[in-house]
Every structure is written in C-alpha cells, then in structure tokens.
Design a protein around this motif. Structure first.
Motif, mmCIF file in Angstrom:
data_model
loop_
_atom_site.group_PDB
_atom_site.id
_atom_site.type_symbol
_atom_site.label_atom_id
_atom_site.label_comp_id
_atom_site.label_asym_id
_atom_site.label_seq_id
_atom_site.Cartn_x
_atom_site.Cartn_y
_atom_site.Cartn_z
ATOM 1 N N HIS A 13 -0.150 2.649 -5.075
ATOM 2 C CA HIS A 13 0.617 1.863 -4.585
ATOM 3 C C HIS A 13 -0.123 0.622 -4.283
ATOM 4 O O HIS A 13 -1.293 0.720 -4.076
ATOM 5 C CB HIS A 13 1.333 2.434 -3.344
ATOM 6 C CG HIS A 13 2.355 1.665 -2.726
ATOM 7 N ND1 HIS A 13 1.944 0.841 -1.984
ATOM 8 C CD2 HIS A 13 3.729 1.720 -2.893
ATOM 9 C CE1 HIS A 13 2.987 -0.027 -1.568
ATOM 10 N NE2 HIS A 13 4.213 0.725 -2.159
ATOM 11 N N HIS A 27 -0.212 -1.046 -1.735
ATOM 12 C CA HIS A 27 -1.119 -1.434 -0.382
ATOM 13 C C HIS A 27 -2.442 -0.455 -0.221
ATOM 14 O O HIS A 27 -3.214 -0.634 0.386
ATOM 15 C CB HIS A 27 -0.231 -0.587 0.466
ATOM 16 C CG HIS A 27 1.092 -1.471 0.761
ATOM 17 N ND1 HIS A 27 2.350 -1.196 0.963
ATOM 18 C CD2 HIS A 27 1.226 -2.938 0.940
ATOM 19 C CE1 HIS A 27 3.292 -2.040 1.005
ATOM 20 N NE2 HIS A 27 2.655 -3.201 0.901
ATOM 21 N N ASP A 28 -2.313 0.813 -1.115
ATOM 22 C CA ASP A 28 -3.693 1.266 -1.229
ATOM 23 C C ASP A 28 -4.482 0.875 -2.101
ATOM 24 O O ASP A 28 -5.745 0.739 -1.654
ATOM 25 C CB ASP A 28 -3.295 2.732 -2.025
ATOM 26 C CG ASP A 28 -2.366 3.836 -1.171
ATOM 27 O OD1 ASP A 28 -2.507 3.887 0.027
ATOM 28 O OD2 ASP A 28 -1.237 4.231 -1.744
ATOM 29 N N HIS A 55 5.413 -7.993 -1.014
ATOM 30 C CA HIS A 55 6.672 -8.429 -1.629
ATOM 31 C C HIS A 55 6.528 -9.973 -1.625
ATOM 32 O O HIS A 55 7.291 -10.605 -2.456
ATOM 33 C CB HIS A 55 8.015 -8.016 -1.064
ATOM 34 C CG HIS A 55 8.152 -8.409 0.520
ATOM 35 N ND1 HIS A 55 7.955 -9.766 1.158
ATOM 36 C CD2 HIS A 55 8.485 -7.412 1.382
ATOM 37 C CE1 HIS A 55 8.068 -9.620 2.183
ATOM 38 N NE2 HIS A 55 8.411 -8.234 2.420
ATOM 39 N N MET A 115 11.233 -11.225 -2.169
ATOM 40 C CA MET A 115 11.760 -9.769 -2.284
ATOM 41 C C MET A 115 12.902 -9.778 -3.595
ATOM 42 O O MET A 115 12.905 -8.949 -4.459
ATOM 43 C CB MET A 115 12.509 -9.239 -0.929
ATOM 44 C CG MET A 115 11.557 -8.985 -0.160
ATOM 45 S SD MET A 115 12.268 -8.430 1.647
ATOM 46 C CE MET A 115 12.566 -6.608 0.782
ATOM 47 N N PRO A 149 8.761 -2.070 -5.438
ATOM 48 C CA PRO A 149 8.719 -2.641 -3.966
ATOM 49 C C PRO A 149 7.852 -3.387 -3.605
ATOM 50 O O PRO A 149 7.708 -4.240 -2.688
ATOM 51 C CB PRO A 149 8.432 -1.157 -3.178
ATOM 52 C CG PRO A 149 7.639 -0.538 -4.299
ATOM 53 C CD PRO A 149 7.913 -0.693 -5.578
#
Lengths: 404, 151
Positions: free
Chosen positions: A341, A343-344, A360, A364, A373
């Motif tokens: 992901h 964020h990771d 995002h 979006m 996402p």
C-alpha cells in the motif's frame, strides 16, 4: 545549470533523515526554499517591517515599496498586462474561491454550466460545486483517458453557449499531465465562456504568458515555486476584474467608508482586504527572481531528464504500475506497487531518507478513475538528481522485500 | 531508534496478506463505516451482538494500508465471542498502547496478540491507521449515525 551548486542554495537539503541523506521528492506538495528567499523574509522582519499603504514613516514606505516591487516581479514573470491584474491571495485555493464567489455570484445563474475536468484538484472542484449550489447552475466534467489525458473530443462536445466558465488545471498534481490550455482557452472563448487555469503545479516548471494564452484567470501559489507558504496570486484580465464586485470587505480595499456608502479602491487593492502576508509576498518575489536567475528553460530541461530517467526505472521495476502516462507531462511519477500500500511505501521510504507523498493527492476523482485508494508519488524539482532517483528505487526494492 | 521491523512485524505482514474475518456479514445487528480522510482508508465493520451482549460474529471489509488491514484483522480475531464490556476494556487498552509514551510498555496481558501493533506509536502519522478499525467498531456498537473518523 549546475545542480550541485543549486543544492548549496537550499540549506534544508543538507541534512540527514534517520541517518540517511535527505532525498526530497515531495515537490508537488511544496518545494524547499533557497537561502535568498529565507534571507529576504528575514531581512523584511529585521529591517523593514511595517504595515503597507498606510504610514508615511520610513519603514512603511520601505515595506510598501518592497511589496509593490514583488507585484511587478510577478507581473513580469507571467507577462500580465499591468500590475493592476496581479492580486495577492493566500494561495491558489483562495484565488479560485475569489473568482467562484465574486465573479461567479455576479455572472452565473440557474441553467448555466461550469465545465471542469476529471483531473482537477479538490480546490478547483469544490468552489464550483458551492457556486452551483448557490445559483442552480450545473457542474459538467470533461472525462480523461487511461493515460491521464483530457478527452478533447468530449471537451468540445460538452462546451456550449450554456458554459459560463471552464476551470482547468494546467498541470495535474496527481498525474503530471500538462493540459493543452491554449486550445481549451480558444475553444471556450469561441462560445463566450471565461477560463480559469489552476497553475499551482505548472508555474515553476513551464513558462506562462497570460497575454499570449489570452487566459481570463490564472491562479498559483508561491510555496510550489520555492517561495513561502500562505501566499499566492490571482492574475485576471483587468476589464473582468474591474467589473467584478469585491470578494472580502475590509481595510485597504476601500477609498472612503461611511455608514451610508463605501467606495471601493481601485485594482488590485479592491481584492486585497486587510493586512496581507507582506513578508510572504516579498519572499514570493525573491523566489521568482531566483527561478529567473537559474532560467526556466534550463530548469525544465533538467527536470525532463529526471522524469525520463525515473520513468525508465519505473518501467522495469517488477510490480510497479505507473498512474498517469500522458505524452505531455512533467515532474510527477505517480504509481502503485503490487502488494504494498502507498502508505506503507511512504513510511518505509522515509526510513531510507526518501520523502514522497502517499495518498489521494486531493484529487479523489482521479483515484476513483484508476480504482485505487491512493498512489505513491515522487515529484521533482530543480535541485533533484539522478542519484536521488536511484535512492528512491533502491528504497522501493526494500519495501517490496518487506512485503514479499 | 525503532526500526521498520518493529512496525512491520511478521504477524502484521501475515494478517495484511491474509486478513481474517474479511467480508460482509449478512444479516448483522450492527455495522458502521470508518474513514480516514488523510489516507483515504475506508473500512466497514459488521457485528452480530446477541441479547447477552456477546459479540457472536464479526467481520470487516474495505481497503487500507497494511497497518490498518492487519489491525482490523487482529481486532476481529480478538473480539469474537467477547462481551461488549470486554470490547470497551480492550478499546481503552489499545488506544492507550497506540498513543502512550514510548517507554510505556503495552499491557500484553490484556492486549494479547494486539500488542504487536505497539510499534505504531513511534510512527505518529501511522497511529490513525491502527486505531481506525477500533473507532469504527465503537460507532457500530453505539449505533452512531455518522461514519467514524480518526480525527
């Protein structure tokens, strides 16, 4: 252009993060500030601080002169016809809200249409939605294709005499796409629509000549151009601005005030109510002068080299899918990696000293289009190097290994 | 300094790859949506709570980072068969673990497996990833009308 020398101008780049050299690749969010901008802001507070357009004392005269000098620097950079067309704001977002409120309330009514695009930043969507809610106008959206390019065929179809304004981003912050704004402006004018171009991303990467473009409104922010946060500009055609009612009421935007009647000040002051971000504006001027001292053409060519180099790496990185592959794009490498992901990725890269954006990107609808996402985004500026792109990809390989 | 290994422990990697109790629960007595506006993480939790206030079944679906997915997976595993009162106790313990001082060791006796998420407190921007599912579950149990957010 000597990148190593340029890097010396940016004190923040000389540090380590978690024991690794900082690799700052979040320039689409905000750029770092060169020493000359920092010194200019500091000098203003140390030597010249006073309110502008008011005092007859020396400091106020100095502050006013520096503030108005910055207006001229910015006018020249964008080739506006006059400093009366250069309105300082808090940033691109406020510039767009100013137009949506002051121009929109006076010119848009039920049955009218506002045409924006699928790749707009929220700041060029929400103010128009709010305008449409107030007036009963409707919001139309130009679709894009899988590469992240506007569907110009559909733009032409959506455009009609009902279209009162076209709002379009010059360069997409989420995809890097450079839009054909010249053609968009011409076609919009042909049906009598005004055009607002969101230049928050573009203005530090490509030359903008508002007269050649014949654009009605061009909005941008200083902080994405090596200048301070909290300051930006709206450049508008004088005739349109002159006909618009004020945006906010207050000091500096008036000629005379009585309880019966207020006469508004002339342009550009009519739209600059209250004490502005004086230090920020002066710093903005210093940032523009810094860009000019390096040369926009040299910057653009260096940045294209970085994007090409990064794109080649991305093309052979197992599991990486680029998001946004427009033929005409700049400075933004947006992507997702299978099984990791964004964020990771952001957290793992940070531990390697590499700063990217994950999320995002305040766009979006772009994420919805690609059914993701969020994306990871590396974005480049004049001070980045190919070595830093190597550091990015070796950090990405570590992230992939953790989740293997 | 905490290392990445403290955050991305193998248990978290495993739960991210193969989340437990993933999917919609139909029918259910309680459900709620959670949303992290910063990240765009979206989560939906479903519960069946019986007359004795016991969580008989629980599941989640949605999309998010490994921390948010693993946290939801571990949470649903930990709460199946437990009472609402126990949920409240675990909620408090988990929240404390995620936000407490670094020196404050997690209460492993209460938290059990959930203690693997204690590494998030060294990564301030990731704390919300771990707590989103707990906030969402709380609003499901309390039948809150608005989606849960981590703010």
């Amino acid at each position: 252009m000597n990148v190593n020398q340029i890097r010396q101008d940016f004190p923040i780049l000389q540090q380590q993060i978690h024991g690794k050299p900082l690799v700052y690749l979040d320039n689409a969010a905000t750029t770092q500030k060169p020493q000359c901008v920092i010194d200019t802001v500091r000098h203003y507070y140390e030597a010249d601080n006073a309110n502008i357009h008011r005092g007859v004392h020396t400091l106020s005269e100095r502050a006013t002169a520096a503030y108005e000098d910055a207006r001229e620097i910015i006018r020249a950079y964008f080739n506006a016809a006059s400093t009366q067309e250069v309105i300082f704001t808090r940033g691109t977002t406020e510039s767009i809200n100013l137009v949506a409120s002051a121009w929109g309330n006076a010119n848009v009514k039920k049955g009218d249409e506002i045409l924006i695009t699928h790749m707009e930043h929220h700041s060029n969507i929400v103010p128009w939605q709010m305008l449409c809610q107030r007036t009963g106008a409707s919001l139309k959206v130009v679709p894009m294709n899988d590469a992240g390019e506007l569907r110009m065929d559909l733009f032409a179809k959506l455009l009609s005499e009902r279209t009162k304004l076209v709002g379009v981003v010059h360069m997409s912050n989420a995809l890097g796409t450079l839009n054909p704004i010249e053609s968009i402006i011409q076609q919009a004018h042909a049906v009598g629509a005004k055009v607002l171009v969101d230049g928050a991303q573009a203005a530090s990467h490509v030359a903008v000549d508002v007269q050649a473009l014949d654009v009605d409104f061009y909005a941008t922010s200083a902080h994405k151009m090596y200048g301070p946060t909290g300051v930006g500009v709206l450049i508008g055609k004088q005739a349109i601005l002159a006909a618009m009612p004020p945006y906010q009421g207050g000091g500096d935007m008036i000629l005379t005030v009585s309880f019966d009647k207020t006469r508004y000040n002339a342009l550009p002051h009519k739209f600059e109510a209250g004490t502005p971000n004086i230090a920020g504006v002066i710093g903005f001027g210093a940032a523009i002068k810094y860009i000019q001292s390096i040369g926009l053409a040299a910057i653009a060519s260096h940045e294209k080299g970085l994007l090409d180099y990064a794109s080649v790496h991305a093309g052979v990185f197992d599991g990486l899918t680029p998001i946004g592959t427009a033929a005409n794009k700049a400075c933004v490498l947006s992507f997702v990696i299978k099984g990791v992901h964004p964020h990771d990725l952001g957290t793992i890269l940070d531990r390697e000293g590499v700063a990217i954006r994950a999320g995002h990107h305040c766009a979006m609808p772009v994420m919805q289009y690609y059914k993701v996402p969020a994306t990871a985004r590396a974005s480049f500026a004049m001070y980045n190097t190919k070595n830093e792109i190597d550091a990015l990809f070796s950090a990405l390989a570590k992230a992939r290994a953790i989740f293997a | 300094m905490f290392s990445l290994g403290d955050l991305y422990q193998q248990v978290i990697i495993d739960h991210n790859k193969a989340p437990r109790n993933f999917g919609k629960l139909e029918p259910c007595t309680h459900d709620a949506e959670g949303y992290n506006p910063l990240c765009g993480d979206q989560l939906h939790v479903y519960l069946n709570i019986n007359d004795d206030e016991i969580i008989e079944s629980i599941s989640f679906e949605g999309q998010g980072c490994s921390i948010s997915t693993a946290s939801a997976s571990l949470m649903t595993d930990a709460l199946k068969g437990r009472s609402v009162a126990e949920f409240n106790r675990l909620f408090a313990a988990f929240h404390h673990m995620a936000t407490a001082d670094l020196s404050d060791a997690p209460d492993e006796e209460v938290l059990g497996k959930l203690a693997v998420l204690s590494g998030v407190k060294e990564f301030p921007s990731r704390i919300k990833c771990a707590t989103l599912c707990w906030h969402t579950l709380k609003s499901a149990i309390e039948h809150a009308a608005d989606p849960a957010i981590t703010e």
